[in-house]
Design a protein around this motif. Structure first.
Motif, PDB file in Angstrom:
ATOM      1  N   SER A  60     -22.291  25.308 -25.563  1.00 49.24           N
ATOM      2  CA  SER A  60     -21.290  25.594 -24.545  1.00 49.24           C
ATOM      3  C   SER A  60     -20.617  26.942 -24.806  1.00 49.24           C
ATOM      4  O   SER A  60     -20.418  27.737 -23.891  1.00 49.24           O
ATOM      5  CB  SER A  60     -20.251  24.474 -24.514  1.00 49.24           C
ATOM      6  N   GLU A  61     -20.286  27.200 -26.061  1.00 49.33           N
ATOM      7  CA  GLU A  61     -19.668  28.480 -26.418  1.00 49.33           C
ATOM      8  C   GLU A  61     -20.643  29.639 -26.208  1.00 49.33           C
ATOM      9  O   GLU A  61     -20.257  30.707 -25.750  1.00 49.33           O
ATOM     10  CB  GLU A  61     -19.189  28.435 -27.863  1.00 49.33           C
ATOM     11  N   ALA A  62     -21.908  29.420 -26.533  1.00 49.28           N
ATOM     12  CA  ALA A  62     -22.921  30.463 -26.345  1.00 49.28           C
ATOM     13  C   ALA A  62     -23.085  30.804 -24.875  1.00 49.28           C
ATOM     14  O   ALA A  62     -23.297  31.963 -24.514  1.00 49.28           O
ATOM     15  CB  ALA A  62     -24.256  30.016 -26.937  1.00 49.28           C
ATOM     16  N   GLN A  93     -30.290  37.141 -23.975  1.00 49.90           N
ATOM     17  CA  GLN A  93     -30.247  36.638 -25.343  1.00 49.90           C
ATOM     18  C   GLN A  93     -30.479  35.136 -25.447  1.00 49.90           C
ATOM     19  O   GLN A  93     -30.650  34.621 -26.545  1.00 49.90           O
ATOM     20  CB  GLN A  93     -28.893  36.971 -25.972  1.00 49.90           C
ATOM     21  N   MET A  94     -30.469  34.434 -24.329  1.00 52.23           N
ATOM     22  CA  MET A  94     -30.610  32.981 -24.416  1.00 52.23           C
ATOM     23  C   MET A  94     -31.281  32.430 -23.166  1.00 52.23           C
ATOM     24  O   MET A  94     -31.463  33.132 -22.180  1.00 52.23           O
ATOM     25  CB  MET A  94     -29.244  32.321 -24.591  1.00 52.23           C
ATOM     26  N   ASP A  95     -31.630  31.188 -23.233  1.00 51.62           N
ATOM     27  CA  ASP A  95     -32.216  30.484 -22.093  1.00 51.62           C
ATOM     28  C   ASP A  95     -31.649  29.079 -22.095  1.00 51.62           C
ATOM     29  O   ASP A  95     -31.807  28.342 -23.059  1.00 51.62           O
ATOM     30  CB  ASP A  95     -33.739  30.439 -22.238  1.00 51.62           C
ATOM     31  N   ILE A 101     -43.366  25.696 -31.421  1.00 52.93           N
ATOM     32  CA  ILE A 101     -42.245  26.587 -31.712  1.00 52.93           C
ATOM     33  C   ILE A 101     -42.138  26.800 -33.218  1.00 52.93           C
ATOM     34  O   ILE A 101     -41.967  27.937 -33.692  1.00 52.93           O
ATOM     35  CB  ILE A 101     -40.922  26.017 -31.148  1.00 52.93           C
ATOM     36  N   LEU A 102     -42.233  25.726 -33.996  1.00 51.45           N
ATOM     37  CA  LEU A 102     -42.170  25.843 -35.453  1.00 51.45           C
ATOM     38  C   LEU A 102     -43.290  26.730 -35.994  1.00 51.45           C
ATOM     39  O   LEU A 102     -43.080  27.542 -36.899  1.00 51.45           O
ATOM     40  CB  LEU A 102     -42.215  24.466 -36.109  1.00 51.45           C
ATOM     41  N   GLN A 114     -30.500  28.658 -32.378  1.00 49.99           N
ATOM     42  CA  GLN A 114     -30.497  27.199 -32.355  1.00 49.99           C
ATOM     43  C   GLN A 114     -31.354  26.754 -31.187  1.00 49.99           C
ATOM     44  O   GLN A 114     -31.197  27.254 -30.072  1.00 49.99           O
ATOM     45  CB  GLN A 114     -29.069  26.669 -32.198  1.00 49.99           C
ATOM     46  N   PHE A 115     -32.265  25.824 -31.442  1.00 54.60           N
ATOM     47  CA  PHE A 115     -33.117  25.277 -30.390  1.00 54.60           C
ATOM     48  C   PHE A 115     -32.761  23.811 -30.222  1.00 54.60           C
ATOM     49  O   PHE A 115     -32.911  23.022 -31.151  1.00 54.60           O
ATOM     50  CB  PHE A 115     -34.591  25.423 -30.781  1.00 54.60           C
TER      51      PHE A 115
END
Length: 71
Positions: free
Chosen positions: A6-8, A16-18, A45-46, A60-61
């Motif tokens: 939420s903060e992101a 920078q994010m999705d 992803i790993l 963070q995912f």
């Protein structure tokens, strides 16, 4: 982690994010198929990050999959 997300959302731009959500209607039998696909995706992803020779940031995912009706 949800609080950090939420903060992101307020702090970073789309470059920078999705973040996305979808609400699904499905047969209960489809639930396991989706869970299997999510597990395979997490493994992919790993693999990508484990083979990254020059990591220079941390992300963070999160992935949530939960019922909105009684299971």
């Amino acid at each position: 982690m949800i609080k950090l997300a939420s903060e992101a959302f307020d702090r970073y731009g789309s470059k920078q994010m999705d973040m996305s959500t979808i609400t699904l209607s499905m047969a209960r039998a489809t639930r396991q198929l989706i869970k299997n696909e999510l597990a395979a995706f997490r493994k992919k992803i790993l693999n990508l990050v484990e083979n990254d020779p020059n990591p220079d940031c941390a992300y963070q995912f999160n992935c949530q999959f939960f019922p909105l009706t009684d299971p």
